[in-house]
Design an enzyme around this catalytic site. Structure first.
Site, short mmCIF file in Angstrom:
data_model
loop_
_atom_site.label_atom_id
_atom_site.label_comp_id
_atom_site.label_asym_id
_atom_site.label_seq_id
_atom_site.Cartn_x
_atom_site.Cartn_y
_atom_site.Cartn_z
N GLU A 1 7.71 -2.99 -7.40
CA GLU A 1 7.37 -3.86 -8.22
C GLU A 1 6.52 -4.99 -7.70
O GLU A 1 7.86 -5.63 -6.92
CB GLU A 1 8.77 -3.68 -9.27
CG GLU A 1 9.27 -5.15 -10.24
CD GLU A 1 7.95 -5.34 -11.12
OE1 GLU A 1 7.27 -5.61 -11.42
OE2 GLU A 1 8.34 -3.90 -11.43
N ILE B 1 6.10 -1.26 9.31
CA ILE B 1 5.45 -0.80 10.20
C ILE B 1 3.97 -0.94 10.68
O ILE B 1 3.25 -1.68 11.77
CB ILE B 1 5.21 0.90 10.53
CG1 ILE B 1 4.14 1.21 9.18
CG2 ILE B 1 6.21 1.29 10.25
CD1 ILE B 1 3.37 3.00 9.29
N ASP B 2 3.09 -1.82 9.75
CA ASP B 2 2.12 -1.95 10.41
C ASP B 2 1.94 -3.15 10.96
O ASP B 2 0.80 -3.79 11.75
CB ASP B 2 1.53 -3.28 8.71
CG ASP B 2 1.07 -1.50 7.74
OD1 ASP B 2 0.66 -0.56 8.38
OD2 ASP B 2 0.99 -2.28 6.51
N ARG C 1 5.85 6.48 8.74
CA ARG C 1 7.01 5.74 8.25
C ARG C 1 8.53 5.86 8.24
O ARG C 1 10.01 5.41 7.71
CB ARG C 1 6.64 4.87 6.59
CG ARG C 1 5.45 4.50 7.30
CD ARG C 1 5.17 3.67 5.75
NE ARG C 1 5.56 4.15 4.36
CZ ARG C 1 5.21 4.13 2.78
NH1 ARG C 1 3.85 3.70 3.28
NH2 ARG C 1 5.40 4.26 2.32
N TYR D 1 2.92 9.45 6.11
CA TYR D 1 3.36 8.63 6.38
C TYR D 1 5.48 9.69 6.92
O TYR D 1 6.20 9.48 7.20
CB TYR D 1 4.29 9.64 4.46
CG TYR D 1 3.68 8.29 3.31
CD1 TYR D 1 3.51 7.13 3.25
CD2 TYR D 1 2.87 9.52 2.66
CE1 TYR D 1 2.93 6.66 2.26
CE2 TYR D 1 1.73 8.92 1.86
CZ TYR D 1 1.75 7.35 1.67
OH TYR D 1 1.46 6.85 0.18
N GLY E 1 4.06 -8.40 0.13
CA GLY E 1 3.72 -8.85 -0.76
C GLY E 1 5.21 -9.40 -0.90
O GLY E 1 5.61 -10.23 -1.35
#
Length: 338
Positions: free
Chosen positions: A73, A132-133, A264, A261, A110
């Site tokens: 969101e 994780i980036d 993650r 995924y 974000g």
């Protein structure tokens, strides 16, 4: 004091360790009230909360995911023909009506941007960087990164044996958003021959030459690690495109593995558990000192904090002259145009 904790954006290993670090420090050392806000900023909008105590924060250190859920969101993203423009006002109203003295926001780029926007509206906010980036500006490392590197490295290790047995080129696509940190670290740790990241330009002619030259030198297989943020036209999953081009031009059997995924999920590494614990504890200390509008970080190897205004909306990318890139090139690893 009464504080709220939420996690926003994608999940990653270490969020629960962070929640525990914030919550237990706040409850046991500073005698604060702590509430968990479910499903990110959506939970604050809907007042979907739970009250934390010492018992509810026990046994979660090693758990993957997040016990309070998350969502993508973006309350400040205004959509045409909708009522989304009033979401920030609702968040501010609920913050005050819940009696909160501070909102702890665990998330990536974000989330930190949203946290900053909320601080501009008068909410006391502390940000904790997770992804994780490893691309959050203002910190040397984010929790979740070490765990993801370990997972990707193990996968690359396993690709070596099958590539060797079948004399194939194995292309492994890893996550990273627009940054190449995960591909760089996992590729180097996994002994990749070619590592393609968004920050370093390359062309497929050069990649194909490297593969062919290795074959001529008696090395019948190659490992290629590709970051998901690499540009290959407008299509997703550059790993498939790299694989297709290599096989078409070199005539060497080539296969692709997209880790997706699994990078993650699962339990956080010991490093990430300790990092998350330290970041969470420092966030609580900032609250007691009323140093709001800041993001906890790692600076010069130590736990510190930076103003959210300095990091909001910015990304941390791999510098082309990074030590791992330089050392890799010295050993013959191909990163792109020399």
């Amino acid at each position: 004091m009464k504080i709220g904790i939420l996690s926003s954006g994608g999940d990653c290993p270490g969020i629960n360790a962070t929640i525990r670090g914030v919550g237990k420090t706040a409850i046991m050392h500073y005698n604060m009230e702590v509430i968990g806000i479910h499903n990110g900023f959506t939970g604050l909008q809907n007042r979907d909360i739970e009250v934390f105590n010492e018992r509810s924060l026990s046994g979660i250190l090693n758990l993957g995911g997040t016990i309070i859920g998350t969502s993508r969101e973006k309350p400040f993203k205004k959509l045409l023909h909708s009522n989304d423009s009033d979401k920030p006002d609702i968040l501010v109203q609920n913050y005050h009506e819940l009696g909160l003295n501070c909102l702890v926001c665990i998330g990536g780029n974000g989330t930190q941007k949203t946290a900053y926007r909320l601080s501009e509206l008068g909410i006391n906010v502390i940000g904790i960087p997770k992804t994780i980036d490893n691309d959050v500006c203002g910190t040397e490392i984010t929790f979740g990164f070490d765990s993801a590197v370990s997972i990707a490295t193990e996968a690359i290790d396993r690709l070596h044996s099958t590539a060797s047995a079948l004399k194939r080129v194995m292309v492994c696509e890893v996550m990273g958003h627009h940054a190449g940190w995960l591909a760089l670290h996992a590729g180097m740790a996994g002994g990749a021959d070619i590592i393609l990241i968004p920050e370093i330009a390359f062309d497929m002619d050069s990649v194909n030459k490297v593969v062919m030259n290795r074959a001529r030198r008696g090395k019948p297989y190659s490992i290629v690690v590709v970051a998901e943020g690499v540009r290959m036209g407008n299509k997703k999953h550059p790993g498939y495109q790299v694989s297709s081009i290599i096989e078409e031009v070199t005539a060497i059997d080539t296969r692709v593995t997209v880790l997706g995924y699994i990078q993650r999920g699962g339990q956080p590494s010991s490093f990430d558990r300790n990092l998350a614990t330290l970041l969470g504890g420092h966030a609580t200390e900032l609250i007691t000192r009323k140093e709001f509008g800041r993001m906890v970080c790692v600076k010069d190897g130590r736990i510190d904090s930076v103003p959210l205004a300095e990091v909001a909306g910015k990304a941390r990318l791999v510098p082309p002259g990074h030590d791992l890139v330089t050392q890799g090139r010295r050993m013959g690893i191909f990163f792109g145009k020399e």
